[in-house]
Enzyme design. Structure first.
Site, PDB file in Angstrom:
ATOM      1  N   TYR A 161     -12.938  -2.337  11.675  1.00  0.00           N
ATOM      2  CA  TYR A 161     -11.620  -1.690  11.616  1.00  0.00           C
ATOM      3  C   TYR A 161     -10.894  -1.824  12.954  1.00  0.00           C
ATOM      4  O   TYR A 161      -9.751  -2.287  13.013  1.00  0.00           O
ATOM      5  CB  TYR A 161     -11.792  -0.216  11.227  1.00  0.00           C
ATOM      6  CG  TYR A 161     -10.476   0.511  11.027  1.00  0.00           C
ATOM      7  CD1 TYR A 161      -9.636   0.173   9.964  1.00  0.00           C
ATOM      8  CD2 TYR A 161     -10.081   1.527  11.883  1.00  0.00           C
ATOM      9  CE1 TYR A 161      -8.436   0.846   9.773  1.00  0.00           C
ATOM     10  CE2 TYR A 161      -8.885   2.200  11.700  1.00  0.00           C
ATOM     11  CZ  TYR A 161      -8.066   1.855  10.640  1.00  0.00           C
ATOM     12  OH  TYR A 161      -6.868   2.517  10.451  1.00  0.00           O
ATOM     13  N   SER A 205      -3.472   0.979  14.153  1.00  0.00           N
ATOM     14  CA  SER A 205      -4.143   2.267  14.334  1.00  0.00           C
ATOM     15  C   SER A 205      -4.438   2.413  15.825  1.00  0.00           C
ATOM     16  O   SER A 205      -4.620   1.397  16.521  1.00  0.00           O
ATOM     17  CB  SER A 205      -5.460   2.287  13.555  1.00  0.00           C
ATOM     18  OG  SER A 205      -6.273   3.353  13.998  1.00  0.00           O
ATOM     19  N   THR A 260      -2.848  -1.588  -5.478  1.00  0.00           N
ATOM     20  CA  THR A 260      -3.850  -2.451  -6.111  1.00  0.00           C
ATOM     21  C   THR A 260      -4.655  -1.795  -7.233  1.00  0.00           C
ATOM     22  O   THR A 260      -5.119  -2.481  -8.139  1.00  0.00           O
ATOM     23  CB  THR A 260      -4.822  -3.026  -5.050  1.00  0.00           C
ATOM     24  OG1 THR A 260      -5.649  -4.010  -5.649  1.00  0.00           O
ATOM     25  CG2 THR A 260      -5.707  -1.964  -4.428  1.00  0.00           C
ATOM     26  N   ASN A 313       1.474  -2.428   5.504  1.00  0.00           N
ATOM     27  CA  ASN A 313       0.785  -1.147   5.685  1.00  0.00           C
ATOM     28  C   ASN A 313      -0.601  -1.098   5.043  1.00  0.00           C
ATOM     29  O   ASN A 313      -1.492  -0.417   5.558  1.00  0.00           O
ATOM     30  CB  ASN A 313       1.664  -0.031   5.080  1.00  0.00           C
ATOM     31  CG  ASN A 313       0.903   1.263   4.907  1.00  0.00           C
ATOM     32  OD1 ASN A 313       0.631   1.966   5.880  1.00  0.00           O
ATOM     33  ND2 ASN A 313       0.534   1.595   3.671  1.00  0.00           N
ATOM     34  N   GLY A 329       0.826  -1.218   0.000  1.00  0.00           N
ATOM     35  CA  GLY A 329       0.000   0.000   0.000  1.00  0.00           C
ATOM     36  C   GLY A 329       0.851   1.256   0.000  1.00  0.00           C
ATOM     37  O   GLY A 329       0.605   2.185   0.768  1.00  0.00           O
ATOM     38  N   SER A 369       1.322   3.343  -2.641  1.00  0.00           N
ATOM     39  CA  SER A 369       1.005   4.325  -3.685  1.00  0.00           C
ATOM     40  C   SER A 369       0.623   5.675  -3.102  1.00  0.00           C
ATOM     41  O   SER A 369       0.778   6.702  -3.757  1.00  0.00           O
ATOM     42  CB  SER A 369      -0.148   3.803  -4.544  1.00  0.00           C
ATOM     43  OG  SER A 369      -1.194   3.339  -3.713  1.00  0.00           O
ATOM     44  N   ARG A 370       0.084   5.653  -1.892  1.00  0.00           N
ATOM     45  CA  ARG A 370      -0.482   6.892  -1.335  1.00  0.00           C
ATOM     46  C   ARG A 370      -0.256   6.929   0.167  1.00  0.00           C
ATOM     47  O   ARG A 370       0.131   5.925   0.776  1.00  0.00           O
ATOM     48  CB  ARG A 370      -2.003   6.947  -1.535  1.00  0.00           C
ATOM     49  CG  ARG A 370      -2.466   6.633  -2.885  1.00  0.00           C
ATOM     50  CD  ARG A 370      -3.976   6.764  -3.019  1.00  0.00           C
ATOM     51  NE  ARG A 370      -4.667   5.488  -2.955  1.00  0.00           N
ATOM     52  CZ  ARG A 370      -5.648   5.217  -2.120  1.00  0.00           C
ATOM     53  NH1 ARG A 370      -6.059   6.123  -1.255  1.00  0.00           N
ATOM     54  NH2 ARG A 370      -6.239   4.043  -2.127  1.00  0.00           N
ATOM     55  N   ASP A 425      -3.846  -7.282  -5.487  1.00  0.00           N
ATOM     56  CA  ASP A 425      -4.917  -7.085  -4.518  1.00  0.00           C
ATOM     57  C   ASP A 425      -4.678  -8.050  -3.354  1.00  0.00           C
ATOM     58  O   ASP A 425      -4.848  -9.263  -3.503  1.00  0.00           O
ATOM     59  CB  ASP A 425      -6.258  -7.359  -5.207  1.00  0.00           C
ATOM     60  CG  ASP A 425      -7.433  -7.236  -4.244  1.00  0.00           C
ATOM     61  OD1 ASP A 425      -7.202  -7.059  -3.024  1.00  0.00           O
ATOM     62  OD2 ASP A 425      -8.582  -7.323  -4.724  1.00  0.00           O
ATOM     63  N   LYS A 433      -7.488  -4.283  13.670  1.00  0.00           N
ATOM     64  CA  LYS A 433      -6.190  -3.756  14.113  1.00  0.00           C
ATOM     65  C   LYS A 433      -5.805  -4.350  15.477  1.00  0.00           C
ATOM     66  O   LYS A 433      -4.618  -4.530  15.758  1.00  0.00           O
ATOM     67  CB  LYS A 433      -6.233  -2.225  14.177  1.00  0.00           C
ATOM     68  CG  LYS A 433      -6.456  -1.552  12.815  1.00  0.00           C
ATOM     69  CD  LYS A 433      -5.374  -1.894  11.813  1.00  0.00           C
ATOM     70  CE  LYS A 433      -5.443  -1.023  10.551  1.00  0.00           C
ATOM     71  NZ  LYS A 433      -4.374  -1.311   9.589  1.00  0.00           N
TER      72      LYS A 433
HETATM   73  N1  LIG Z   1      -4.547   7.888   7.624  1.00  0.00           N
HETATM   74  C1  LIG Z   1      -4.697   7.766   8.924  1.00  0.00           C
HETATM   75  O1  LIG Z   1      -5.050   8.731   9.609  1.00  0.00           O
HETATM   76  C2  LIG Z   1      -4.398   6.459   9.615  1.00  0.00           C
HETATM   77  C3  LIG Z   1      -4.505   6.408  10.995  1.00  0.00           C
HETATM   78  C4  LIG Z   1      -4.243   5.220  11.649  1.00  0.00           C
HETATM   79  C5  LIG Z   1      -3.849   4.117  10.916  1.00  0.00           C
HETATM   80  N2  LIG Z   1      -3.754   4.169   9.561  1.00  0.00           N
HETATM   81  C6  LIG Z   1      -3.330   2.954   8.875  1.00  0.00           C
HETATM   82  O2  LIG Z   1      -2.248   3.241   8.019  1.00  0.00           O
HETATM   83  C7  LIG Z   1      -2.308   2.419   6.848  1.00  0.00           C
HETATM   84  C8  LIG Z   1      -2.280   3.302   5.607  1.00  0.00           C
HETATM   85  O3  LIG Z   1      -3.354   4.209   5.688  1.00  0.00           O
HETATM   86  P1  LIG Z   1      -3.518   5.424   4.653  1.00  0.00           P
HETATM   87  O4  LIG Z   1      -4.320   6.445   5.343  1.00  0.00           O
HETATM   88  O5  LIG Z   1      -2.220   5.778   4.062  1.00  0.00           O
HETATM   89  O6  LIG Z   1      -4.448   4.699   3.558  1.00  0.00           O
HETATM   90  P2  LIG Z   1      -4.863   5.160   2.103  1.00  0.00           P
HETATM   91  O7  LIG Z   1      -4.436   6.548   1.831  1.00  0.00           O
HETATM   92  O8  LIG Z   1      -6.286   4.784   1.959  1.00  0.00           O
HETATM   93  O9  LIG Z   1      -3.957   4.172   1.191  1.00  0.00           O
HETATM   94  C9  LIG Z   1      -4.192   2.804   1.268  1.00  0.00           C
HETATM   95  C10 LIG Z   1      -3.098   2.057   0.531  1.00  0.00           C
HETATM   96  O10 LIG Z   1      -3.398   0.649   0.604  1.00  0.00           O
HETATM   97  C11 LIG Z   1      -3.545   0.137  -0.712  1.00  0.00           C
HETATM   98  N3  LIG Z   1      -4.610  -0.853  -0.724  1.00  0.00           N
HETATM   99  C12 LIG Z   1      -5.934  -0.652  -0.473  1.00  0.00           C
HETATM  100  N4  LIG Z   1      -6.626  -1.789  -0.651  1.00  0.00           N
HETATM  101  C13 LIG Z   1      -5.706  -2.730  -1.028  1.00  0.00           C
HETATM  102  C14 LIG Z   1      -5.807  -4.100  -1.398  1.00  0.00           C
HETATM  103  N5  LIG Z   1      -6.977  -4.758  -1.400  1.00  0.00           N
HETATM  104  N6  LIG Z   1      -4.663  -4.740  -1.757  1.00  0.00           N
HETATM  105  C15 LIG Z   1      -3.484  -4.104  -1.770  1.00  0.00           C
HETATM  106  N7  LIG Z   1      -3.320  -2.808  -1.440  1.00  0.00           N
HETATM  107  C16 LIG Z   1      -4.434  -2.135  -1.085  1.00  0.00           C
HETATM  108  C17 LIG Z   1      -3.889   1.330  -1.567  1.00  0.00           C
HETATM  109  O11 LIG Z   1      -3.522   1.063  -2.921  1.00  0.00           O
HETATM  110  P3  LIG Z   1      -4.250   1.839  -4.158  1.00  0.00           P
HETATM  111  O12 LIG Z   1      -3.707   3.232  -4.197  1.00  0.00           O
HETATM  112  O13 LIG Z   1      -3.845   1.051  -5.344  1.00  0.00           O
HETATM  113  O14 LIG Z   1      -5.721   1.819  -3.889  1.00  0.00           O
HETATM  114  C18 LIG Z   1      -3.034   2.406  -0.932  1.00  0.00           C
HETATM  115  O15 LIG Z   1      -1.697   2.301  -1.357  1.00  0.00           O
HETATM  116  C19 LIG Z   1      -3.574   1.581   6.982  1.00  0.00           C
HETATM  117  O16 LIG Z   1      -3.253   0.308   7.494  1.00  0.00           O
HETATM  118  C20 LIG Z   1      -4.405   2.359   7.980  1.00  0.00           C
HETATM  119  O17 LIG Z   1      -5.288   1.549   8.700  1.00  0.00           O
HETATM  120  C21 LIG Z   1      -4.020   5.321   8.879  1.00  0.00           C
END
Ligand SMILES: NC(=O)c1ccc[n+]([C@@H]2O[C@H](COP(=O)([O-])OP(=O)(O)OC[C@H]3O[C@@H](n4cnc5c(N)ncnc54)[C@H](OP(=O)(O)O)[C@@H]3O)[C@@H](O)[C@H]2O)c1
Length: 261
Positions: free
Chosen positions: A167, A154, A44, A104, A19, A21-22, A74, A171
């Protein structure tokens, strides 16, 4: 240790960041590369391929030119981890040496208990829990001594956010896996830890109710603000390096003190 090793503590290491990409994953991949690692980027959605290309270019512009390899897979599909490993084998031209595995990729879902379906359960758990387990299992034969496995959780794992049964509990499950894997894999110096971020500005955060995020901001001891991807990436990169070698089975709250463990 030579001065170049001091500046590039992860030189010679290969890291996988799912994950990437973003959001947080992209920040982690960049930070690991900045510290010298070659990085495998997984994602994905075909729509994210331009993001991956620009991250790869940004990494290749670093002065020490770390290499990157990107794989579309995926991780809710049970055969994806093996496909990722096979793609790394093709890239490396044989059995790869993997040093750092960052699990991640994750999804959230906002739905109350009474509305949840078995499909919803699969949607969240197939990625957050089963995907992490199968990905880690797939790299096991290639993990080097003193490897680092870092699961991204998280702060939700230890609180009850209404609407986030799947969720929060997924976690929490990762915390359990982290502890068990730390005990199972520690014999050769491998460590397994988890990082629990608080809210960080990202695509995922757009789906979290504003009142939850604003309340968290107001209650955050460090400067009453959101975290940044760089702040979380620095913790992950520290765990990925030598300096964290005596820390394993731990879950670190990366939330400016919002969650105190
Ligand atoms: N953002 C927050 O505030 C926050 C807080 C606590 C914990 N987290 C945790 O940190 C991690 C990253 O969060 P984020 O906010 O950076 O998420 P995000 O911006 O939604 O990015 C999600 C990443 O996971 C990939 N992904 C999604 N579904 C997938 C699948 N089925 N198979 C493979 N890859 C997949 C996406 O790829 P694509 O681009 O191809 O869709 C993207 O690279 C997660 O585990 C989340 O629970 C985030």
């Amino acid at each position: 240790m030579s001065s170049s090793e001091a500046y590039l503590p992860l030189k010679g290491k290969t890291a996988i960041v799912t994950g990437s990409s973003r959001g947080l994953g992209a920040g982690m991949a960049y930070e690991l590369a900045k510290r010298g690692a070659d990085v495998v980027l997984t994602y994905t959605s075909p729509s994210s391929s331009t993001l991956i290309s620009s991250l790869s270019s940004k990494i290749s512009l670093l002065p020490h030119k770390p290499s990157t390899h990107s794989v579309v897979a995926d991780l809710t599909k049970v055969d994806s981890p093996d496909k990722i490993v096979q793609s790394i084998k093709d890239w490396r031209g044989g059995d790869p040496k993997i040093d750092i595995m960052v699990n991640n990729a994750g999804v959230e879902m906002n739905k109350k208990l009474g509305d949840l379906t078995a499909q919803d359960f699969a949607h969240v758990y197939d990625l957050n829990v089963r995907g992490t387990l199968l990905m880690t299992q797939a790299v096991l034969p290639y993990l080097q001594p003193h490897s680092r496995i870092i699961n991204i959780g998280s702060v939700a794992s230890r609180v009850g956010f209404a609407g986030f049964s799947l969720y929060c509990s997924s976690k929490a499950a990762l915390e359990g896996l982290t502890r068990v894997w730390a005990v199972e894999l520690g014999g050769n110096g491998t460590t397994v830890n988890m990082v629990n971020p608080g809210p960080v500005d990202s695509d995922m955060l757009k789906n979290i109710p504003k009142e939850i995020v604003e309340k968290q901001k107001g209650e955050t001891p460090v400067e009453k603000r959101l975290g940044t991807t760089e702040e979380v990436a620095d913790i992950v990169a520290w765990l990925a390096g030598r300096d964290s070698r005596w820390v394993t089975g731990q879950t670190i709250s990366a939330s400016g003190g919002w969650a105190l463990y």
